[in-house]
Design a protein around this motif. Structure first.
Motif, PDB file in Angstrom:
ATOM      1  N   PRO A  70      -6.157   6.146   3.806  1.00 10.94           N
ATOM      2  CA  PRO A  70      -6.947   5.009   3.330  1.00 10.94           C
ATOM      3  C   PRO A  70      -6.509   4.416   1.996  1.00 10.94           C
ATOM      4  CG  PRO A  70      -8.114   7.032   2.874  1.00 10.94           C
ATOM      5  CD  PRO A  70      -6.870   7.423   3.619  1.00 10.94           C
ATOM      6  N   PHE A  71      -5.241   4.547   1.626  1.00 14.17           N
ATOM      7  CA  PHE A  71      -4.747   3.918   0.406  1.00 14.17           C
ATOM      8  C   PHE A  71      -3.266   3.621   0.587  1.00 14.17           C
ATOM      9  CE2 PHE A  71      -4.686   8.531  -0.111  1.00 14.17           C
ATOM     10  CZ  PHE A  71      -3.347   8.768  -0.389  1.00 14.17           C
ATOM     11  N   ALA A  72      -2.798   2.609  -0.128  1.00 16.78           N
ATOM     12  CA  ALA A  72      -1.403   2.189   0.007  1.00 16.78           C
ATOM     13  C   ALA A  72      -0.546   2.635  -1.158  1.00 16.78           C
ATOM     14  CB  ALA A  72      -1.334   0.665   0.147  1.00 16.78           C
ATOM     15  N   THR A 131      -3.343  -3.318  -6.134  1.00 17.60           N
ATOM     16  CA  THR A 131      -4.029  -2.588  -5.076  1.00 17.60           C
ATOM     17  C   THR A 131      -4.560  -1.309  -5.692  1.00 17.60           C
ATOM     18  OG1 THR A 131      -3.818  -1.698  -2.823  1.00 17.60           O
ATOM     19  CG2 THR A 131      -1.978  -1.308  -4.317  1.00 17.60           C
ATOM     20  N   PRO A 132      -5.678  -0.780  -5.229  1.00 18.92           N
ATOM     21  CA  PRO A 132      -6.173   0.476  -5.799  1.00 18.92           C
ATOM     22  C   PRO A 132      -5.130   1.584  -5.697  1.00 18.92           C
ATOM     23  CG  PRO A 132      -7.884  -0.554  -4.485  1.00 18.92           C
ATOM     24  CD  PRO A 132      -6.633  -1.357  -4.245  1.00 18.92           C
ATOM     25  N   GLY A 136      -3.978  11.974  -7.132  1.00 14.38           N
ATOM     26  CA  GLY A 136      -4.274  13.232  -6.467  1.00 14.38           C
ATOM     27  C   GLY A 136      -4.071  13.205  -4.980  1.00 14.38           C
ATOM     28  N   ALA A 137      -3.207  12.325  -4.492  1.00 15.88           N
ATOM     29  CA  ALA A 137      -2.965  12.252  -3.052  1.00 15.88           C
ATOM     30  C   ALA A 137      -2.283  13.509  -2.540  1.00 15.88           C
ATOM     31  CB  ALA A 137      -2.114  11.022  -2.728  1.00 15.88           C
ATOM     32  N   ASN A 138      -1.382  14.079  -3.322  1.00 12.02           N
ATOM     33  CA  ASN A 138      -0.681  15.309  -2.934  1.00 12.02           C
ATOM     34  C   ASN A 138      -1.180  16.505  -3.735  1.00 12.02           C
ATOM     35  OD1 ASN A 138       0.872  14.282  -0.892  1.00 12.02           O
ATOM     36  ND2 ASN A 138       2.782  14.270  -2.019  1.00 12.02           N
ATOM     37  N   THR A 139      -1.001  16.468  -5.041  1.00 11.68           N
ATOM     38  CA  THR A 139      -1.413  17.591  -5.882  1.00 11.68           C
ATOM     39  C   THR A 139      -2.466  17.129  -6.879  1.00 11.68           C
ATOM     40  OG1 THR A 139       0.441  17.171  -7.390  1.00 11.68           O
ATOM     41  CG2 THR A 139       0.777  18.796  -5.640  1.00 11.68           C
ATOM     42  N   ASP A 140      -3.268  18.064  -7.339  1.00 17.26           N
ATOM     43  CA  ASP A 140      -4.456  17.729  -8.124  1.00 17.26           C
ATOM     44  C   ASP A 140      -4.088  17.190  -9.506  1.00 17.26           C
ATOM     45  OD1 ASP A 140      -7.027  17.774  -9.428  1.00 17.26           O
ATOM     46  OD2 ASP A 140      -7.655  19.206  -7.906  1.00 17.26           O
ATOM     47  N   VAL A 166      -8.591   2.469  -9.718  1.00 14.29           N
ATOM     48  CA  VAL A 166      -8.052   3.772  -9.336  1.00 14.29           C
ATOM     49  C   VAL A 166      -9.113   4.565  -8.586  1.00 14.29           C
ATOM     50  CG1 VAL A 166      -6.404   3.928 -11.250  1.00 14.29           C
ATOM     51  CG2 VAL A 166      -8.721   4.790 -11.558  1.00 14.29           C
ATOM     52  N   SER A 167      -8.657   5.361  -7.653  1.00 17.31           N
ATOM     53  CA  SER A 167      -9.516   6.352  -7.002  1.00 17.31           C
ATOM     54  C   SER A 167      -8.930   7.724  -7.285  1.00 17.31           C
ATOM     55  CB  SER A 167      -9.609   6.097  -5.496  1.00 17.31           C
ATOM     56  OG  SER A 167      -8.327   6.164  -4.893  1.00 17.31           O
TER      57      SER A 167
END
Length: 363
Positions: A70-72, A131-132, A136-140, A166-167
């Motif tokens: 859900p993010f690009a 774009t947002p 943390g998509a892979n590592t925290d 940002v998310s």
């Protein structure tokens, strides 16, 4: 080099098998002539220390076009993660660095000290379209060493300066360190945070995610974010059959009570070397049910340990996967979650004048 499985209370992986990309592999064995070197085996008994390495990357924004993500765009301030979650789907990425997906992933960490500066440069580029960006998509981004390095805070400061939405996805309780920035971003609809909550059982957490925040701390983190006006959700990930799936309803109730307004889940994923690491963990900590756990996983993954097809890799397929999806959906409905999406505002994006940029001063 491979060694017998050894459990350390501060680490998740029990072994440190060489990268699958390594040109050669070695394994110790006793040839009967007392030539076996036991030094490595003795070293394996010692708690492995964490070592930090500078990452010389020249870009920090990564993009993807996966239809079920859900993010690009995303930023990972760190490669590897000291939380040590045995299930982490990002473990195999460490093998591209010629490290093991096992202990190395938890102890050989790479940080990006210039991340905020590089981000500013990329946001100013004429080709950039707002774009947002997910942290943390892979590592925290809030793993233990960020407490002193504070790279994630610097990234947030840059995002605030540019009105860049940002998310954040984290299981690190020290996200609350940055509540001042997050609260300001929230007032402009420029931030959302998902806190990962895998189990409410501290005994499960202790071996599953050895250096991550305790379950109670994560619930307090959700409450603090929500109280500060930050749109806050919970990510129940991963759901592990016969280990954590019995907690689904209790987890949803707990995160909703704490203040989360959204919740998503991900079924356990076992790509590449993660499947071996997870099987070792099961055999060490849950030998009585290991075969049953893997049987259910296989049922939800088309007969294999993992099936990576878009659209089903996050949720699995089959009767048991459907039951998990239904239970999760009903629990969210019962606690009034997921009524609204977190839609962040991209219209306010505006690069501030660069240092020495007289054109941006209004003269």
């Amino acid at each position: 080099m491979t060694h017998r499985p050894v459990h350390h209370t501060s680490r998740g992986a029990l072994t440190n098998t060489a990268s699958r990309f390594a040109a050669t592999h070695a394994e110790d064995f006793d040839d009967g002539w007392d030539t076996l070197d036991t030094t490595a085996e003795e070293d394996a008994e010692q708690a492995p220390p964490t070592r930090l390495h500078r990452d010389p990357t020249r870009r920090v924004i990564a993009t993807n076009d996966s239809p079920d993500v859900p993010f690009a765009a995303s930023i990972n301030p760190y490669k590897g993660c000291a939380h040590g979650c045995i299930y982490c789907f990002a473990r195999p990425t460490h093998e591209y660095l010629d490290h093991s997906a096992g202990r190395d992933f938890e102890t050989e960490l790479y940080y990006k000290p210039e991340a905020a500066t590089l981000l500013a440069d990329e946001l100013r580029h004429s080709a950039y379209r707002c774009t947002p960006i997910t942290l943390g998509a892979n590592t925290d981004p809030y793993q233990p060493d960020d407490r002193k390095l504070a790279i994630t805070r610097e990234i947030l400061e840059t995002a605030e300066a540019f009105n860049q939405p940002v998310s954040i996805i984290t299981k690190g309780a020290h996200v609350t360190r940055d509540l001042d920035i997050l609260a300001r971003l929230a007032k402009q609809n420029l931030v959302s945070v998902f806190v990962s909550v895998t189990s409410l059982d501290t005994a499960i957490k202790r071996t599953l995610e050895p250096r991550a925040a305790a379950p109670g701390q994560r619930l307090k983190t959700i409450a603090a974010l929500a109280d500060a006006g930050v749109p806050t959700g919970a990510l129940v990930a991963p759901i592990i059959p016969m280990i954590t799936d019995h907690e689904i309803e209790h987890l949803i109730e707990a995160v909703a009570t704490a203040g989360a307004t959204r919740a998503n889940y991900v079924l356990l994923r076992l790509p590449h070397s993660v499947k071996t690491l997870f099987r070792e963990w099961l055999d060490a900590h849950y030998p009585d049910r290991a075969a049953h756990v893997m049987s259910l996983i296989n049922q939800m993954r088309g007969g294999a340990d993992y099936e990576s097809a878009w659209g089903t890799r996050m949720t699995g397929t089959g009767t048991y996967a459907d039951l998990i999806a239904k239970r999760f959906r009903l629990a969210c409905t019962r606690h009034a979650l997921n009524h609204e999406r977190f839609e962040l505002d991209t219209s306010a994006f505006a690069p501030p004048p660069a240092s020495g940029d007289q054109m941006g001063l209004g003269f």
